[in-house]
Design a protein around this motif. Structure first.
Motif, PDB file in Angstrom:
ATOM      1  N   ASN A   3       1.023  -1.107  -0.286  1.00  0.00           N
ATOM      2  CA  ASN A   3      -0.233  -0.046  -0.478  1.00  0.00           C
ATOM      3  C   ASN A   3       1.145   1.049   0.088  1.00  0.00           C
ATOM      4  OD1 ASN A   3      -1.729   2.380   1.579  1.00  0.00           O
ATOM      5  ND2 ASN A   3      -3.290   0.840   0.966  1.00  0.00           N
ATOM      6  N   LEU A   6       0.859   3.491   2.731  1.00  0.00           N
ATOM      7  CA  LEU A   6       1.569   2.905   4.771  1.00  0.00           C
ATOM      8  C   LEU A   6       2.687   2.788   4.245  1.00  0.00           C
ATOM      9  CD1 LEU A   6      -0.205  -0.334   5.787  1.00  0.00           C
ATOM     10  CD2 LEU A   6      -0.450   2.014   6.305  1.00  0.00           C
ATOM     11  N   GLU A  10       5.826   4.109   6.029  1.00  0.00           N
ATOM     12  CA  GLU A  10       7.477   3.701   7.335  1.00  0.00           C
ATOM     13  C   GLU A  10       8.591   4.144   6.219  1.00  0.00           C
ATOM     14  OE1 GLU A  10       6.063  -0.140   6.037  1.00  0.00           O
ATOM     15  OE2 GLU A  10       4.858  -0.676   6.917  1.00  0.00           O
ATOM     16  N   HIS A  13      10.488   5.792   8.949  1.00  0.00           N
ATOM     17  CA  HIS A  13      11.435   5.468  10.243  1.00  0.00           C
ATOM     18  C   HIS A  13      12.413   4.338   9.726  1.00  0.00           C
ATOM     19  CE1 HIS A  13       8.676   7.061  12.541  1.00  0.00           C
ATOM     20  NE2 HIS A  13       7.546   7.269  11.589  1.00  0.00           N
ATOM     21  N   LEU A  56       9.814  -2.321   7.296  1.00  0.00           N
ATOM     22  CA  LEU A  56       9.171  -1.591   8.556  1.00  0.00           C
ATOM     23  C   LEU A  56       9.164  -3.251   9.152  1.00  0.00           C
ATOM     24  CD1 LEU A  56      10.554   0.862   9.683  1.00  0.00           C
ATOM     25  CD2 LEU A  56       7.656   1.416  10.454  1.00  0.00           C
TER      26      LEU A  56
ATOM     27  N   VAL B  18      -6.514   2.822   6.359  1.00  0.00           N
ATOM     28  CA  VAL B  18      -6.035   2.858   5.145  1.00  0.00           C
ATOM     29  C   VAL B  18      -5.095   1.202   5.586  1.00  0.00           C
ATOM     30  CG1 VAL B  18      -3.340   2.835   4.472  1.00  0.00           C
ATOM     31  CG2 VAL B  18      -5.060   5.008   5.085  1.00  0.00           C
ATOM     32  N   GLY B  19      -4.657   1.262   7.063  1.00  0.00           N
ATOM     33  CA  GLY B  19      -4.162  -0.220   7.521  1.00  0.00           C
ATOM     34  C   GLY B  19      -3.408   0.080   8.312  1.00  0.00           C
ATOM     35  N   MET B  20      -2.757  -0.830   8.928  1.00  0.00           N
ATOM     36  CA  MET B  20      -1.901  -0.773  10.209  1.00  0.00           C
ATOM     37  C   MET B  20      -0.319  -1.299   9.975  1.00  0.00           C
ATOM     38  SD  MET B  20      -3.999  -2.467  13.890  1.00  0.00           S
ATOM     39  CE  MET B  20      -3.079  -1.694  14.818  1.00  0.00           C
ATOM     40  N   THR B  21      -0.270  -0.066  10.694  1.00  0.00           N
ATOM     41  CA  THR B  21       1.897  -0.451  10.934  1.00  0.00           C
ATOM     42  C   THR B  21       2.577  -0.205  11.586  1.00  0.00           C
ATOM     43  OG1 THR B  21       3.590  -0.453   9.461  1.00  0.00           O
ATOM     44  CG2 THR B  21       2.857   2.119   9.605  1.00  0.00           C
ATOM     45  N   VAL B  23       5.167   2.388  13.382  1.00  0.00           N
ATOM     46  CA  VAL B  23       6.513   3.637  13.382  1.00  0.00           C
ATOM     47  C   VAL B  23       6.905   3.534  15.267  1.00  0.00           C
ATOM     48  CG1 VAL B  23       5.407   4.837  12.090  1.00  0.00           C
ATOM     49  CG2 VAL B  23       4.692   5.504  14.574  1.00  0.00           C
ATOM     50  N   VAL B  35      -3.422   3.573   9.882  1.00  0.00           N
ATOM     51  CA  VAL B  35      -3.129   5.340   9.282  1.00  0.00           C
ATOM     52  C   VAL B  35      -4.375   5.594   8.392  1.00  0.00           C
ATOM     53  CG1 VAL B  35      -2.144   5.671   7.253  1.00  0.00           C
ATOM     54  CG2 VAL B  35      -0.453   4.444   8.583  1.00  0.00           C
ATOM     55  N   GLN B  37      -6.450   7.841   6.090  1.00  0.00           N
ATOM     56  CA  GLN B  37      -6.435   8.778   4.834  1.00  0.00           C
ATOM     57  C   GLN B  37      -7.691  10.207   5.247  1.00  0.00           C
ATOM     58  OE1 GLN B  37      -6.270   8.204   1.197  1.00  0.00           O
ATOM     59  NE2 GLN B  37      -4.668   9.699   0.735  1.00  0.00           N
ATOM     60  N   ASP B 196      -0.520  13.921   8.654  1.00  0.00           N
ATOM     61  CA  ASP B 196       0.739  13.915   8.168  1.00  0.00           C
ATOM     62  C   ASP B 196      -0.070  14.496   6.619  1.00  0.00           C
ATOM     63  OD1 ASP B 196       2.492  14.290   5.085  1.00  0.00           O
ATOM     64  OD2 ASP B 196       2.786  11.540   5.495  1.00  0.00           O
ATOM     65  N   LYS B 199      -0.033  14.262   2.769  1.00  0.00           N
ATOM     66  CA  LYS B 199      -1.350  13.121   2.118  1.00  0.00           C
ATOM     67  C   LYS B 199      -1.646  13.148   2.691  1.00  0.00           C
ATOM     68  CE  LYS B 199       2.516  11.271  -0.269  1.00  0.00           C
ATOM     69  NZ  LYS B 199       2.353  10.292  -1.628  1.00  0.00           N
ATOM     70  N   LEU B 201      -2.402  12.638   6.203  1.00  0.00           N
ATOM     71  CA  LEU B 201      -2.690  11.048   7.317  1.00  0.00           C
ATOM     72  C   LEU B 201      -2.726  11.234   8.675  1.00  0.00           C
ATOM     73  CD1 LEU B 201      -0.111   9.055   5.245  1.00  0.00           C
ATOM     74  CD2 LEU B 201      -2.540   8.592   5.137  1.00  0.00           C
ATOM     75  N   LEU B 203      -2.372   9.274  11.867  1.00  0.00           N
ATOM     76  CA  LEU B 203      -1.470   7.641  12.397  1.00  0.00           C
ATOM     77  C   LEU B 203      -2.340   7.422  14.262  1.00  0.00           C
ATOM     78  CD1 LEU B 203       1.957   8.635  11.836  1.00  0.00           C
ATOM     79  CD2 LEU B 203      -0.157   7.431  10.510  1.00  0.00           C
TER      80      LEU B 203
END
Lengths: 178, 230
Positions: A3, A6, A10, A13, A56, B18-21, B23, B35, B37, B196, B199, B201, B203
């Motif tokens: 994505n 995403l 990322e 970082h 990440l 949007v989805g997860m990640t 940081v 995340v 949007q 952000d 974009k 965004l 978080l």
């Protein structure tokens, strides 16, 4: 996951210069440790037994023996807490995950010594297919098309790729020999 | 809490998950984030207590749609604001005081720059018809000791006359098997990790209701006190 948003998040970082090491390497991981106000570096040295994840989310597992007790630490690859990583010794391993080391102790945990720390054998590996191609071309191409042995590596490579398909039934034993 | 509709304090927006990640924060520890949007949204309508609506609110429109895909009432409603593009989603936000925002003004993630905590409202993932163990965390029945074909059943659902006021009927609201998910869920007091502006965004630390791509509504946390300095 691919994505774009995403990966955009990322990307800020990610580590600027990637850590280069492989599974099986004996490494020193220099970790930043904050104690109150002070910050110091602690070294965790052991064998890399696994790498997983992409981007990440990538982590690696380092195993060592402390007081006869196996200790494993999982580090996020891009953690800013990792000051640096030194590869002390490379090993020859035949698995991506060295979980079998957990069941072993003492001498049985030794790994075959791998290449020296600074590997510079990249050109050597490239030459092998080239020499193979030049020796193979006279034999293989003659019956099909005479003007095959041109000289430059790229053209001969493509010629052998084309001819090997044609001559496979007749010249199969010779091909495997070379 | 103190959403008085001024553009500096107003913090409410529509977005898509949007989805997860993950940081890293300044200390270098991993923070799991979702995340979103969000926006930019258009204020499509302003309601005031003195006006014909009788209460204070703003209506936000989010995500353009093609005019031919929309309906004439929606197209006309959006055109009143000066922005011609009709919107796909609308949500109304009640305000304690007369809104300062006017119809046609834009709301984007920069409104969240001073915000520490948010509430996120979304539609949870639909799970279909589920039994009581999954839906209500019932314990089920023993695996052995003579239990047959009843391992996941709810057990007794109440006696005939004993259920106070509900004689000979099952108590209203009795937890039973049924449809799970696909309902409005509010997750409160999630830490806002980053904004952000390029974009659009947000978080947000932790999980947010719904599937990736789902519509979510993000607002300043209602019950979490903002730091006094801000």
């Amino acid at each position: 996951m691919p994505n774009t948003l995403l990966t955009h998040v990322e990307s800020k970082h990610l580590r600027a210069s990637p850590l280069s090491f492989q599974v099986g390497d004996l490494v020193d991981v220099h970790c930043r440790i904050v104690e109150g106000e002070k910050e110091r570096i602690q070294i965790f040295s052991g064998t890399v037994i696994a790498r997983r994840g992409t981007g990440l989310n990538a982590t690696f597992t380092v195993r060592r023996i402390v007081n006869n007790e196996g200790v494993e630490r999982i580090f996020p690859l891009h953690s800013p807490k990792i000051e640096k990583l030194e590869v002390k010794r490379q090993s020859k391993v035949r698995r991506a995950k060295l979980y079998y080391l957990r069941e072993r102790t003492g001498k049985a945990t030794r790994l075959k010594e791998g290449d020296p720390i600074v590997p510079a054998d990249a050109p050597a590996a490239q030459e092998i297919p080239v020499s193979l191609a030049t020796t193979a071309t006279p034999k293989a191409t003659l019956p099909v098309e005479p003007p095959a042995p041109v000289g430059p590596e790229t053209s001969t490579n493509s010629a052998t790729a084309a001819t090997s398909q044609v001559t496979l039934p007749t010249e199969a034993p010779a091909d495997t020999g070379t | 809490m103190s959403d008085n509709g001024t553009s500096t304090l107003f913090a409410a927006i529509l977005g898509r998950k949007v989805g997860m990640t993950r940081v890293y924060d300044q200390a270098g520890t991993v923070v799991p984030v979702t995340v979103v949007q969000a926006g930019p949204c258009v204020v499509t309508q302003v309601k005031t207590q003195d006006g014909k609506d009788g209460y204070n609110a703003v209506q936000l429109g989010f995500e353009d749609v093609k005019e031919r895909r929309s309906t004439k009432p929606i197209v006309g409603h959006c055109q009143k604001t000066g922005h011609t593009a009709p919107k796909r989603f609308f949500r109304e936000i009640r305000l304690p005081a007369k809104p300062v925002l006017t119809a046609g003004s834009m709301v984007d993630v920069s409104n969240f720059e001073s915000v520490k905590w948010v509430d996120v409202i979304g539609t949870s993932k639909g799970k279909g018809f589920q039994g009581v163990m999954k839906r209500w965390n019932f314990g089920g029945q023993p695996a052995s000791h003579g239990t047959e074909r009843k391992h996941r059943s709810p057990g007794s659902i109440g006696g005939g006359q004993g259920t106070r006021g509900h004689g000979r009927a099952i108590k209203k609201g009795k937890k039973m098997a049924g449809h799970l998910g696909m309902e409005r869920v509010t997750t409160r007091n999630l830490a806002l990790v980053g904004v952000d502006k390029q974009k659009n965004l947000l978080l947000i630390r932790g999980t947010v209701p719904g599937a990736n791509g789902g519509l979510v509504f993000v607002r300043r946390a209602k019950t979490m006190a903002e730091p006094a300095a801000k």
